[in-house]
Write a protein that holds these residues in place. Sequence first.
Motif, PDB file in Angstrom:
ATOM      1  N   CYS A 116      10.280  21.878   7.827  1.00 43.80           N
ATOM      2  CA  CYS A 116       9.410  21.393   7.398  1.00 43.80           C
ATOM      3  C   CYS A 116       9.748  20.707   5.375  1.00 43.80           C
ATOM      4  O   CYS A 116      10.313  21.746   5.210  1.00 43.80           O
ATOM      5  N   GLY A 117      10.030  19.747   4.596  1.00 44.62           N
ATOM      6  CA  GLY A 117      10.865  19.478   3.132  1.00 44.62           C
ATOM      7  C   GLY A 117      11.728  19.475   3.354  1.00 44.62           C
ATOM      8  O   GLY A 117      12.364  19.244   2.181  1.00 44.62           O
ATOM      9  N   SER A 118      12.982  19.335   4.487  1.00 47.13           N
ATOM     10  CA  SER A 118      14.262  18.967   4.311  1.00 47.13           C
ATOM     11  C   SER A 118      14.482  17.526   4.780  1.00 47.13           C
ATOM     12  O   SER A 118      13.994  16.913   5.873  1.00 47.13           O
ATOM     13  N   THR A 119      16.440  17.662   4.508  1.00 47.48           N
ATOM     14  CA  THR A 119      16.875  16.926   4.306  1.00 47.48           C
ATOM     15  C   THR A 119      17.825  16.448   4.887  1.00 47.48           C
ATOM     16  O   THR A 119      18.527  17.899   4.731  1.00 47.48           O
ATOM     17  N   VAL A 120      18.294  16.332   6.436  1.00 51.24           N
ATOM     18  CA  VAL A 120      19.350  16.772   7.085  1.00 51.24           C
ATOM     19  C   VAL A 120      20.641  15.692   6.498  1.00 51.24           C
ATOM     20  O   VAL A 120      20.012  14.217   6.988  1.00 51.24           O
ATOM     21  N   GLY A 121      21.320  15.470   5.837  1.00 54.19           N
ATOM     22  CA  GLY A 121      22.433  14.190   5.585  1.00 54.19           C
ATOM     23  C   GLY A 121      22.793  13.675   6.756  1.00 54.19           C
ATOM     24  O   GLY A 121      22.971  14.238   8.149  1.00 54.19           O
ATOM     25  N   ARG A 122      23.653  11.922   6.116  1.00 51.11           N
ATOM     26  CA  ARG A 122      24.288  11.720   7.417  1.00 51.11           C
ATOM     27  C   ARG A 122      25.034  11.979   8.100  1.00 51.11           C
ATOM     28  O   ARG A 122      25.670  13.332   7.325  1.00 51.11           O
ATOM     29  N   TYR A 123      25.223  11.783   9.510  1.00 50.90           N
ATOM     30  CA  TYR A 123      26.436  12.869  10.315  1.00 50.90           C
ATOM     31  C   TYR A 123      26.355  14.487  10.193  1.00 50.90           C
ATOM     32  O   TYR A 123      27.372  14.471  11.005  1.00 50.90           O
ATOM     33  N   ALA A 124      25.171  14.678   9.652  1.00 51.97           N
ATOM     34  CA  ALA A 124      25.650  16.003   9.704  1.00 51.97           C
ATOM     35  C   ALA A 124      25.219  16.514  11.294  1.00 51.97           C
ATOM     36  O   ALA A 124      24.881  15.583  11.928  1.00 51.97           O
ATOM     37  N   PHE A 125      25.751  18.212  11.494  1.00 52.76           N
ATOM     38  CA  PHE A 125      25.519  18.662  12.682  1.00 52.76           C
ATOM     39  C   PHE A 125      25.183  20.041  12.411  1.00 52.76           C
ATOM     40  O   PHE A 125      25.607  21.025  11.966  1.00 52.76           O
ATOM     41  N   ILE A 126      24.197  20.426  13.130  1.00 54.69           N
ATOM     42  CA  ILE A 126      23.159  20.977  13.506  1.00 54.69           C
ATOM     43  C   ILE A 126      23.630  22.143  14.478  1.00 54.69           C
ATOM     44  O   ILE A 126      23.355  21.263  15.504  1.00 54.69           O
ATOM     45  N   GLY A 127      24.194  22.946  14.561  1.00 54.01           N
ATOM     46  CA  GLY A 127      24.233  24.185  15.984  1.00 54.01           C
ATOM     47  C   GLY A 127      22.652  24.348  16.606  1.00 54.01           C
ATOM     48  O   GLY A 127      21.950  24.566  15.782  1.00 54.01           O
ATOM     49  N   ALA A 128      23.042  24.505  18.161  1.00 51.94           N
ATOM     50  CA  ALA A 128      22.488  25.321  18.943  1.00 51.94           C
ATOM     51  C   ALA A 128      22.077  26.515  18.588  1.00 51.94           C
ATOM     52  O   ALA A 128      21.890  27.266  18.328  1.00 51.94           O
ATOM     53  N   GLY A 129      20.577  26.212  18.279  1.00 53.52           N
ATOM     54  CA  GLY A 129      19.032  27.215  17.753  1.00 53.52           C
ATOM     55  C   GLY A 129      19.625  28.032  16.181  1.00 53.52           C
ATOM     56  O   GLY A 129      18.684  29.175  15.732  1.00 53.52           O
ATOM     57  N   SER A 130      20.628  26.830  15.738  1.00 55.98           N
ATOM     58  CA  SER A 130      20.499  27.219  13.941  1.00 55.98           C
ATOM     59  C   SER A 130      18.935  26.543  13.576  1.00 55.98           C
ATOM     60  O   SER A 130      18.172  25.707  13.999  1.00 55.98           O
ATOM     61  N   VAL A 131      19.228  27.477  12.321  1.00 57.27           N
ATOM     62  CA  VAL A 131      17.589  27.585  11.634  1.00 57.27           C
ATOM     63  C   VAL A 131      16.917  26.701  10.216  1.00 57.27           C
ATOM     64  O   VAL A 131      18.108  27.239   9.108  1.00 57.27           O
ATOM     65  N   VAL A 132      17.180  25.236   9.894  1.00 54.65           N
ATOM     66  CA  VAL A 132      17.838  24.585   8.556  1.00 54.65           C
ATOM     67  C   VAL A 132      16.450  24.841   7.838  1.00 54.65           C
ATOM     68  O   VAL A 132      15.170  24.634   8.177  1.00 54.65           O
TER      69      VAL A 132
END
Length: 194
Positions: A120-136
């Motif tokens: 929580c508290g994060s912003t994921v930008g436009r068209y970003a790609f978060i890989g499987a199993g990752s922790v943002v």
Amino acid sequence: MTTAAWYHDTAIIDEGARIGAGTKVWHFSHVCGGAQIGDGCSLGQNVFVGNDVVIGHRAKIQNNVSIYDAVRLEDDVFCGPSMVFTNVYNPRAAVARKTEYKPTVIRQGATLGANCTIVCGSTVGRYAFIGAGSVVNRDVPDYALMVGVPARRIGWMSEHGERLELPARGEGVAACPVTGQKYRLHGQIVQRID
């Protein structure tokens, strides 16, 4: 709820929920009364949508995703199977922290891979790609390709979801190998230039 939305007989749609035209809510899903969901979305099996949640148009929420209060998804967001959102940074069962929810924003076109976690508290930008199993656990720039625990940027992705031939940081221009759309990297910012 509009009559143009469809939901499975086992889905629970609380009174007051606003669900756009052409949206489908599948088996055993629950949409709370304060939720706002746009047109043309798909909520897979066993999806939970909290009261203070806004989902844009054409979002795809795969099976077993819970979207808790204070989460905002813009248009065309993809949430992979069993990915996780949080809304309290330091939860304790014995401590009430509902007034401490931290907003999380997922910008247009972003992909959140299967089993990833967005703290929580994060912003994921436009068209970003978060890989499987990752922790943002921090903000993610537009077009960034993020992997690992904690997630780190290893490259950049096109709006079509193809890896761009650009360094992780620096300068460069690259084209999407499928669409030909061009992108420019300047420092740590990527912008579409055509």
